[in-house]
Enzyme design. Sequence first.
Site, short mmCIF file in Angstrom:
data_model
loop_
_atom_site.label_atom_id
_atom_site.label_comp_id
_atom_site.label_asym_id
_atom_site.label_seq_id
_atom_site.Cartn_x
_atom_site.Cartn_y
_atom_site.Cartn_z
N ASP A 99 -16.15 8.32 -20.78
CA ASP A 99 -17.00 9.36 -21.74
C ASP A 99 -17.11 10.55 -20.86
OD1 ASP A 99 -17.58 6.66 -21.92
OD2 ASP A 99 -19.43 6.76 -22.83
N ASP A 102 -24.34 12.59 -18.30
CA ASP A 102 -24.62 13.02 -19.41
C ASP A 102 -25.24 14.35 -19.74
OD1 ASP A 102 -23.84 10.77 -21.01
OD2 ASP A 102 -25.77 9.37 -20.34
#
Length: 403
Positions: free
Chosen positions: A179, A117
């Site tokens: 992702d 992330d």
Amino acid sequence: MKNPYFPLFIVMLFMATGCFSEPEKATLIPDREIKYCSLQAGITLKDQPAADSLPHAMERTDTRWQYTHPGSWTSGFWPGILWYLYEATGDPDWETHAWYSSETLLPVTCKKARSHDIGFITMCSLGNGYRLTGDTIYREALLRAAHSLTALYNPVVGTILSWPGMVAAEGWPHNTIIDNMMNLELLLWASKNGGGEELYQIAVSHADCTMENGFRDDLTSYHVAVYDTITGDFIRGVTHQGLYDHSMWARGQAWGIYGYTFMYRETGEERYLDFASRITDTYLSELPQDLVPYWDFMAVSVPDKAFRDASAAAITASALLELSTYIKDQERSSSYRKSAEQMLASLSSEAYQARSEKSAFLLHSVGHMPKEREVDGSIIYADYYYLEALIRLKRLQEGKPVI
Ligand code: GLY
């Protein structure tokens, strides 16, 4: 004698009484929607307790943001929104707010990356900040962040470990989520900006390996691809946020479309353009009429879970506007652009905009259905990609490059 101004008078009368007003938002005008976003963001700014309390999400019944801390996966989107508002309006107040907000994320880049992330966190905030200001503080921070991301790369597998925390918790020795495609942009940017060739090679390897293993034969993506750490073999594909292991989680597919589109932009490799286009076609083939997907494409037939996901629509609209500019076949290119415009028109309608209800831009996103979090709520990344897509559309309408 007949009054020559009579017809004009009638028109003015109709306008004054609202008889000529269009049915709501029939035409999508990016500037109008950007103005709407800036008004909503202004309300959020007044409500925000401190620069390092970053708007994250609102459950369906919430009227105010839940905040998160610098370093959480969504912490870069609010600074990113502020940068985009500065870009779109040129108003220096937005720049000031964007700067204060981004500053809170600088310390995150001095630590070891806890997960993939770090790319979301830094590219949306500091990446946009660097693009718009050229401030070397952002450049140095982005380079640090990119190098910390490479520590999660496993050369035997050929991809980045997305969630170190899930290795023991889920028994996923090396896990790579779809992702994670988004975070390759940080590596590609860093490689072009003095970070070294290795970063580029890692991004290419990750994208190639995910193309090979992260998608089913029908080109729907797995959420999680699990690999053997020692042999590098693909073990299985499973879900974490989708409905079933075999279903298409809408936002996952959207991340893939966006990711392979910029892989083509940054490498010029036709295989990425071709793949982006094929996974887009899979996604487009099963959408409801307003082109805003169910959060999982199989959720449509599960009565208590049949919610839309505005975030997936916003991400896809933004990606499709870019993709449409790379597709050589004119008919296909305009069909992608038209689809993107239809998605944005739906998101800009009364059905999806939050308006006076709350200060988010959009309603109706699903964050994490299996954990029952942000179900039919508002989420900051839906707002971020919605604004990004509006700016991209405005640029295209003005005959400028999409980014
Ligand atoms: N990257 C987490 C999500 O899309 O929910």
